[in-house]
Design an enzyme around this catalytic site. Structure first.
Site, PDB file in Angstrom:
ATOM      1  N   ASP A 153       0.763  -1.307   0.089  1.00 20.86           N
ATOM      2  CA  ASP A 153       0.029   0.114  -0.026  1.00 20.86           C
ATOM      3  C   ASP A 153       0.942   1.100   0.006  1.00 20.86           C
ATOM      4  O   ASP A 153       1.864   1.192   0.518  1.00 20.86           O
ATOM      5  CB  ASP A 153      -0.881  -0.245   1.263  1.00 20.86           C
ATOM      6  CG  ASP A 153      -0.225   0.203   2.618  1.00 20.86           C
ATOM      7  OD1 ASP A 153      -0.313   1.701   2.961  1.00 20.86           O
ATOM      8  OD2 ASP A 153       0.602  -0.462   3.016  1.00 20.86           O
ATOM      9  N   SER A 154       0.326   2.203  -0.622  1.00 23.00           N
ATOM     10  CA  SER A 154       1.165   3.582  -0.668  1.00 23.00           C
ATOM     11  C   SER A 154       2.357   3.543  -1.025  1.00 23.00           C
ATOM     12  O   SER A 154       2.937   2.688  -2.376  1.00 23.00           O
ATOM     13  CB  SER A 154       1.049   4.411   0.686  1.00 23.00           C
ATOM     14  OG  SER A 154       1.237   5.549   0.567  1.00 23.00           O
ATOM     15  N   ALA A 155       3.404   3.904  -0.364  1.00 22.86           N
ATOM     16  CA  ALA A 155       4.733   3.757  -0.627  1.00 22.86           C
ATOM     17  C   ALA A 155       5.216   2.071  -1.012  1.00 22.86           C
ATOM     18  O   ALA A 155       5.849   1.681  -2.138  1.00 22.86           O
ATOM     19  CB  ALA A 155       5.838   4.092   0.387  1.00 22.86           C
ATOM     20  N   TRP A 184       2.010   4.544  -4.401  1.00 24.89           N
ATOM     21  CA  TRP A 184       2.855   5.794  -4.775  1.00 24.89           C
ATOM     22  C   TRP A 184       3.827   5.240  -5.695  1.00 24.89           C
ATOM     23  O   TRP A 184       4.918   4.677  -5.473  1.00 24.89           O
ATOM     24  CB  TRP A 184       3.498   6.153  -3.611  1.00 24.89           C
ATOM     25  CG  TRP A 184       4.285   7.429  -3.552  1.00 24.89           C
ATOM     26  CD1 TRP A 184       4.084   8.474  -4.413  1.00 24.89           C
ATOM     27  CD2 TRP A 184       5.286   7.808  -2.813  1.00 24.89           C
ATOM     28  NE1 TRP A 184       5.116   9.495  -4.366  1.00 24.89           N
ATOM     29  CE2 TRP A 184       6.037   9.138  -3.151  1.00 24.89           C
ATOM     30  CE3 TRP A 184       5.997   7.498  -1.583  1.00 24.89           C
ATOM     31  CZ2 TRP A 184       6.733   9.845  -2.771  1.00 24.89           C
ATOM     32  CZ3 TRP A 184       6.960   8.287  -0.965  1.00 24.89           C
ATOM     33  CH2 TRP A 184       7.644   9.435  -1.653  1.00 24.89           C
ATOM     34  N   HIS A 278      -7.048   7.717   1.777  1.00 26.04           N
ATOM     35  CA  HIS A 278      -5.833   6.870   1.355  1.00 26.04           C
ATOM     36  C   HIS A 278      -5.843   5.677   2.064  1.00 26.04           C
ATOM     37  O   HIS A 278      -5.826   5.548   3.267  1.00 26.04           O
ATOM     38  CB  HIS A 278      -4.648   7.908   1.397  1.00 26.04           C
ATOM     39  CG  HIS A 278      -3.305   7.281   1.116  1.00 26.04           C
ATOM     40  ND1 HIS A 278      -3.057   6.975  -0.198  1.00 26.04           N
ATOM     41  CD2 HIS A 278      -2.312   6.870   1.666  1.00 26.04           C
ATOM     42  CE1 HIS A 278      -1.893   6.543  -0.306  1.00 26.04           C
ATOM     43  NE2 HIS A 278      -1.231   6.570   1.175  1.00 26.04           N
TER      44      HIS A 278
END
Length: 320
Positions: A153-155, A184, A278
């Site tokens: 997730d995300s980074a 990301w 997010h």
């Protein structure tokens, strides 16, 4: 949009987003606040948590959530290698247990949450080296590549995708798929949504994205394909499943990856959920949409590890 999701957005807008408006990132403060506020769910009934922190004799640093009857083995079903988010400089497997636990139980798949090294103490490519090393160790331990899904997730979503690209380039056997939650993928922060959704995203301001990228990158160019896989050639990757919210500043990090993947002939499904925070699956079990998202993610894990040979390239994009 459920009232639970609206409440989470309200909280993030007032407690998290103001910190992203500052001109510099305070790494120590971010880590301290996250550790203070982290909530860890109970280990699900019939499962066990096996921690491997400080295990210097193996690349598997992190924690397993596995069935209580035994460790993962070859041909025993799907296995998920999970990379947590946190901008590459904070968070840990412990902060992301709600997401990892929810995915494991729904997919009936053991999940290894990787405790990769964090910036700025360990800049690029430390996280990537840890992720590729963990994947190779899973295979060395007897787990078939076609049983593994790399998720994040995300980074951690960007890291999961970069790991797939690096493994392909190195000639490693490919896993069954990649599962990306609000990834990301562009540390250069060039997506149109960085500006268009600035002020709409309840968690991040647009300018904060490039600032965070510098913490991880150091002197590495922000367009390096192993750091920002939106710039990578994605041919030859396994099926991808991407979830992102319509109001995220990182929305275009997902849309551009999906477009690039499809252009390269990769089976890629993109779901754009309306007005979610997010990485909303991390709010399971409290947010109904988080539970539904994890149901769909688990279905992807089961599908690609069971019927990979039958998978056909997809150009699906849906609004949820």
């Amino acid at each position: 949009m459920s009232w639970q999701s609206a409440l989470a957005c309200w909280y993030l807008r007032r407690q998290f987003r103001p910190r992203t408006l500052k001109p510099r990132i305070n790494v120590e403060q971010a880590r301290a606040l996250t550790a203070k506020r982290a909530w860890s769910p109970r280990v699900p009934r019939g499962w066990r948590l096996r921690e491997l922190y400080g295990a210097n004799d193996t690349p598997l640093h992190g924690e397993w959530l596995e069935r209580a009857e035994g460790a993962p083995a070859a041909n025993s079903g799907p296995v998920v290698l999970f990379c947590h988010g946190g901008g590459y400089y904070f968070c840990s497997p412990r902060t992301h247990r709600s997401l990892a636990f929810g995915l494991a139980t729904r997919a009936d798949a053991p999940v290894f949450s990787l405790d990769y090294r964090l910036a700025p103490e360990h800049r690029f490519p430390a996280a990537l080296d840890d992720a590729t090393g963990a994947y190779r160790q899973l295979i060395a331990n007897g787990i078939a590549p076609e049983s593994i899904v790399i998720a994040g997730d995300s980074a951690g979503g960007g890291l999961a995708l970069a790991t797939l690209v690096a493994l392909r380039d190195a000639g490693d056997p490919m896993p069954a798929g990649g599962l990306l939650f609000s990834p990301w993928t562009d540390l250069a922060a060039t997506g149109a949504s960085i500006r268009a959704n600035d002020g709409i995203d309840p968690m991040f301001s647009g300018p904060a994205i490039a600032l965070a990228g510098k913490v991880y990158l150091g002197d590495t160019p922000a367009t390096h394909p192993y750091a920002s896989p939106v710039y990578a050639d994605l041919h030859g990757l396994p099926p991808l499943f991407i979830m992102v919210s319509s109001t995220e500043v990182l929305l275009d990090d997902s849309r551009r990856v999906a477009d690039n993947a499809r252009a390269a002939g990769v089976d890629c499904e993109l779901e754009v959920w309306t007005k979610m925070p997010h990485v909303w699956p991390i709010f399971a079990p409290f947010i109904p949409e988080a539970n539904r998202a994890l149901d769909r993610a688990a279905a992807f894990v089961r599908r690609v590890t069971t019927h990979r040979d039958a998978a056909q390239p997809s150009s699906a994009m849906s609004m949820v």
